[in-house]
Write a protein that holds these residues in place. Structure first.
Motif, PDB file in Angstrom:
ATOM      1  N   LEU A  11       4.817   2.759  -8.040  1.00 40.70           N
ATOM      2  CA  LEU A  11       4.412   4.111  -7.655  1.00 40.70           C
ATOM      3  C   LEU A  11       4.089   4.954  -8.889  1.00 40.70           C
ATOM      4  N   ARG A  14       0.810   3.978 -10.498  1.00 37.06           N
ATOM      5  CA  ARG A  14      -0.328   4.378  -9.665  1.00 37.06           C
ATOM      6  C   ARG A  14      -0.444   5.900  -9.535  1.00 37.06           C
ATOM      7  N   LEU A  21       2.799   7.896  -0.294  1.00 36.20           N
ATOM      8  CA  LEU A  21       2.742   6.517   0.180  1.00 36.20           C
ATOM      9  C   LEU A  21       3.177   6.426   1.636  1.00 36.20           C
ATOM     10  N   LEU A  55      -1.274   0.544  -2.587  1.00 36.57           N
ATOM     11  CA  LEU A  55      -0.920   0.577  -4.003  1.00 36.57           C
ATOM     12  C   LEU A  55      -1.819  -0.332  -4.843  1.00 36.57           C
ATOM     13  N   CYS A  57      -1.805  -3.587  -5.136  1.00 39.04           N
ATOM     14  CA  CYS A  57      -0.949  -4.489  -5.898  1.00 39.04           C
ATOM     15  C   CYS A  57      -0.681  -5.753  -5.089  1.00 39.04           C
TER      16      CYS A  57
END
Length: 75
Positions: A11, A14, A21, A55, A57
């Motif tokens: 987090l 980003r 989120l 995210l 990811c």
């Protein structure tokens, strides 16, 4: 816990807050807090999918195995 959660670090990288989120993923702040703290006993693949999508990811970026077998009597 044999699975370590590194969501907080992702987090930060980003530049997102957990509240942002939650809104994107569609989960409550309380549930995300439980996941972030490592106290969650389970998480739906759909939730992990949405977290990783928003995210940008991989699952391995937020969940890491520490190499130990967790005894089901722990915690």
């Amino acid at each position: 816990m044999a699975i370590q959660v590194h969501l907080e670090e992702v987090l930060k990288v980003r530049g997102l807050t957990s509240k942002e989120l939650c809104a994107k993923v569609g989960i409550t702040e309380a549930n995300l807090s439980i996941l972030r703290s490592g106290k969650a006993k389970g998480v739906r693949f759909g939730t992990i999918n949405r977290i990783c999508y928003f995210l940008e990811c991989d699952v391995g970026d937020i969940l890491k195995f520490d190499g130990n077998l967790e005894d089901k009597d722990e915690g």
